[in-house]
Structures are given as structure tokens and as C-alpha cells.
Design a protein around this motif. Structure first.
Motif: not given
Length: 396
Positions: A98-113
Motif C-alpha cells: 500500500r505504501t509503494n510510492p510507484y504503484t499505489n501511494d502517489n497522485d497519479y494512481v490516486e486519481v484513477l482510484g
């Protein structure tokens, strides 16, 4: 001196106030300073799809909706419902963290989430349960359709991707071509050929792999060319018992009982779809795992939504394109290349099974797309707007 003393002792002069004779208003006293504004209360940003969210019983999204509050589907297989969806093996544990800054914990994937409807988050179990059911059915149908890859003649007939029928003109001979992904089975019949295909009888069967068809067709073309030359020589010599149908191409490439041109076209499409049919069958296992993961709130993350949405979206276009290409090229060749004979075409059971798989992919991708990560839910346009402005998507 007396006047000077009066000026020094004049109260109005001492206070700077002019007499009424001057016509000048006295200055107003200075206004009191406004109190300092209270500091704004700062809000703490909460990134969605990172923190684990409990999937509580009685939320109304499970069997308690139909059978009352006492019904809790999470009482069955509690280890499944408590699993957070992170594999215990490195590097998968790092990739799905969950805390991986590349696959989950960043602004870009948060938008999709965050893209999706809040109501879809509330109906998580119903939506993912529906997607799960479609996936299980599509796995069964895809396994059946992939049997067209088998070397067995019976399986080629059962799971054929296309079926072509041809009845020779002014004759009682008909040929059925069962198009598989690895081979073609040709069934030449002499009884009941003017009735539906299922009633044809007196049949002889030939089976060829797609690798053999070009060589067989080339040999047939050579024999046909020789026959034409012999017919021309016989006509020149004055013989009357010559089969002039060879001149008109009526028998061209009919050594197989079916014209070679449509078979070669179908061979090209069948060979092109062999790897795709196998990959589709295998990747449905991962689609099933994705549905089982996102049905649990505690296991859903931004990365899980990406894995559920984007591969299915890609599969919709690739599988759809393959089906359209196979149908268009193989079908048109079968129908248009009968040399004046009665021809027919029908999509095979295997092709229909993969069409159902495509429909299931559309349903599953739609379910993933409209369902945000737990506690989120906003239109994608608004999520992009918030992200670009630096505002938090969710505040607490």
C-alpha cells in the motif's frame, strides 16, 4: 504680552481645535485596531487507497440486505475476508504494498482510484459478485473454445470456430468444412445434402493441419493445370467426351472437396488467433483473482483498481479485433468463393464461446471502472481538477 499669554493658555489652541469662526471641523479620533483574525484550521490530507478499510458486517451490501442483520457472509471463510491482498513473497510484497510510492501511494494512481461512484463503493459486494459470476462463466466457455487447438478430430468438430457448407451444382455431393484453430476437418457427404447440415449422411472425412493445407492446395492446383492442358489437347484432336467445366474453373482446387481459397484465408486467421486464444484462457485466472480481491474493502487499493480496469480494457479491443477479423475474412471467403455452387456459413461453437467471453470482459471492466477504492468516489474530471490544484481528494 497679554495676547500671547491668552494664546498659550487657550484650551482650544492647546488641543488643536479650531473655533467655529474658522469653519474647519475638528479631526476625528483614530479608529480602534480590528482584532486579529483567528488562524484557519488546517485539514489533514488523507490519500485514498492507501490505508486499510475495515469491511464491517451489517453494512447492507451483503446477505443481510435480503435475510436481515443476522446474516453475515463474512462469517464463512473468515481468512478470505481478512486477507489484505498482499502476497507474502518478495518482490510481489513490495509491488502490491500500500505504501509503494510507484504503484499505489502517489497522485497519479490516486486519481484513477477515486474515479467512480460512491454508490458503487457501497454496492461493492453486489458489483464484484456479478463480475465474479461473469468471469467464472467466461472461463468455462473460453476453455471450451480453446479446445479448437486440440489435435483431435472430434474436438475440432465440437469446438469449431466456423462451419462452411457447400453443395456441388447439379450434384448430390456436399462438403462440410469444420474450421478449428489448429486443423480443418472436411466431411464429404452423398445423402440428404439438400437438407440441413445435421441430416447429411453417407459422409467420408478428411483431416488436415493448417500447415498441410498450402502444400495440398498447391498439389491440387498443379493437377488441375495438367487436367486443363489435357482437355485442351483432347479438344484440339477432335475428341467429344471432354469435361469442359475445367475451362470455367468449376472444378478448380476441388480435390479437397472444398475450394482452397477460403481454406487458405481461414488458415491465416486461425493461425493468427492460436496464441491469443491460449493467452485469453490463461489471463482469465488473473481476472478472477482481481474480482476476489476488490470484493473486500480491506484488500482494495489504487493499484488493484488499475490491475482490474486497464488489462480488461486492453483485452476488449484486442479480443474484439481478433473476432471481427476472423469473422470478416474467413466468412467472406467461404461465402464468396463457391464457384457458383451453393455455399453456406455458420459461426462455430468455439467462436460463439469467445464472443461471450468478450461480453463478460466488457461487464467486468465496467464494474471495475465505476467502483472507486473504499471511502472514495468522484468523477474522473473532478479528481483530475483536484489533483492539479494540489487539493486533497479526501479530508478528515
Amino acid at each position: 504680552n497679554t495676547r500671547q499669554r491668552r494664546r498659550r493658555q487657550s484650551p482650544s489652541a492647546a488641543m488643536g481645535i479650531c473655533s467655529s469662526k474658522t469653519g474647519v471641523a475638528p479631526p476625528k479620533p483614530a479608529a480602534a485596531a480590528a482584532p486579529a483574525a483567528a488562524p484557519l484550521k488546517t485539514q489533514k490530507r488523507v490519500r485514498t487507497g492507501v490505508a486499510s478499510v475495515e469491511d464491517l458486517a451489517g453494512e447492507g451490501d451483503g446477505c443481510d440486505r435480503c435475510f436481515g442483520k443476522g446474516c453475515d457472509e463474512e462469517g464463512c471463510c473468515p481468512s478470505f475476508w481478512q486477507d489484505e491482498g498482499v502476497p507474502p513473497v518478495w518482490p510481489l510484497s513490495w509491488v502490491f504494498s500500500r505504501t509503494n510510492p510507484y504503484t499505489n501511494d502517489n497522485d497519479y494512481v490516486e486519481v484513477l482510484g477515486n474515479c467512480g461512484f460512491k454508490s458503487a463503493d457501497r454496492e461493492r459486494k453486489a458489483l464484484m459478485g456479478t463480475a465474479l459470476a461473469f468471469t467464472v462463466v467466461s472461463i468455462v466457455l473460453t476453455v471450451f473454445g480453446s479446445l479448437a487447438l486440440a489435435p483431435s478430430d472430434s474436438l475440432t468438430v465440437a469446438a469449431a470456430w466456423a462451419i462452411g457448407g457447400l453443395v456441388e451444382k447439379d450434384s448430390d455431393v456436399g462438403t462440410l468444412a469444420f474450421i478449428g484453430l489448429r486443423r480443418v476437418l472436411l466431411r464429404t457427404c452423398t445423402e440428404n445434402v439438400h437438407q440441413p447440415w445435421a441430416k447429411w449422411a453417407g459422409c467420408a472425412t478428411q483431416s488436415y493441419t493448417w500447415a498441410e493445407i498450402p502444400a495440398v492446395c498447391s498439389a491440387a492446383a498443379a493437377r488441375e493445370e495438367l487436367a486443363v492442358e489435357l482437355a485442351e489437347a483432347a479438344e484440339f484432336s477432335g475428341l467429344t467426351d471432354v469435361d469442359f467445366s475445367l475451362y470455367k474453373g468449376q472444378e478448380l482446387d476441388f480435390s479437397l472437396g472444398y475450394p482452397c481459397t477460403p481454406l487458405l484465408m481461414c488458415a491465416e486467421q486461425a493461425i493468427a488467433n492460436q496464441f491469443g486464444a491460449f493467452v485469453t484462457c490463461v489471463t482469465l485466472i488473473f481476472a478472477l483473482i482481481g474480482c476476489l480481491t476488490r470484493i473486500r474493502k480491506r484488500a482494495d487499493t489504487n493499484f488493484q483498481k488499475i490491475l482490474g480496469t486497464l488489462p480488461d480494457m486492453l483485452g476488449i479491443f484486442t479480443l474484439g479485433g481478433a473476432l471481427v477479423s476472423f469473422s470478416a475474412r474467413c466468412t467472406s471467403a467461404m461465402v464468396d468463393d463457391g464457384h457458383g455452387h451453393g455455399t453456406g456459413y455458420a459461426p462455430g461453437p468455439g467462436f460463439i464461446a469467445y464472443c461471450c467471453c468478450w461480453v463478460a470482459a466488457v461487464v467486468r471492466c465496467s464494474m471495475h471502472a465505476i467502483m472507486p477504492v473504499p471511502g472514495a468516489g468522484v468523477s474522473c474530471a473532478r479528481a483530475l481538477e483536484w489533483s492539479s490544484s494540489g487539493e486533497a481528494l479526501v479530508m478528515q
